[in-house]
Design an enzyme around this catalytic site. Sequence first.
Site, short mmCIF file in Angstrom:
data_model
loop_
_atom_site.label_atom_id
_atom_site.label_comp_id
_atom_site.label_asym_id
_atom_site.label_seq_id
_atom_site.Cartn_x
_atom_site.Cartn_y
_atom_site.Cartn_z
N GLY A 1 93.74 119.05 -0.63
CA GLY A 1 93.73 117.79 -1.36
C GLY A 1 92.55 116.94 -0.96
N GLY A 2 92.52 115.73 -1.48
CA GLY A 2 91.39 114.84 -1.28
C GLY A 2 91.06 114.53 0.17
N GLU A 3 91.98 113.95 0.88
CA GLU A 3 91.73 113.55 2.26
C GLU A 3 92.65 114.26 3.24
OE1 GLU A 3 92.26 109.34 2.23
OE2 GLU A 3 90.36 108.98 1.25
N GLU A 4 93.28 115.32 2.82
CA GLU A 4 94.21 116.04 3.68
C GLU A 4 93.65 117.41 4.04
OE1 GLU A 4 97.92 116.09 1.59
OE2 GLU A 4 98.34 114.01 2.07
#
Length: 96
Positions: free
Chosen positions: A11-14
């Site tokens: 995911g984006g920031e994971e």
Amino acid sequence: MPDSFTVSRWGGEEFLVAGPVVSLEQALNLAEMIRAQIAIETYPSTQWEISITTSLGVSLITGDCIKNFYHYFKQTDDALYQAKANGRNRVEHSVL
């Protein structure tokens, strides 16, 4: 990070870190080491130094748990959101 671990963006920031550990304590110690290392680093920018913090969710999959990946991921994700809710820049865990 030991070679036997896999790190990938989720995911984006994971990010997801998966690898063999023998206990929840070992997993939490590894997560805390990652958190602390990120927190002490600074990164130069054109105007100032940037520091970064991270919140981590940890779950331990044991041999007696017969579930699927998404169940384990949900438990870990819940622990991550708990870390964010409890003030960020911390480690929380879920026991499966």
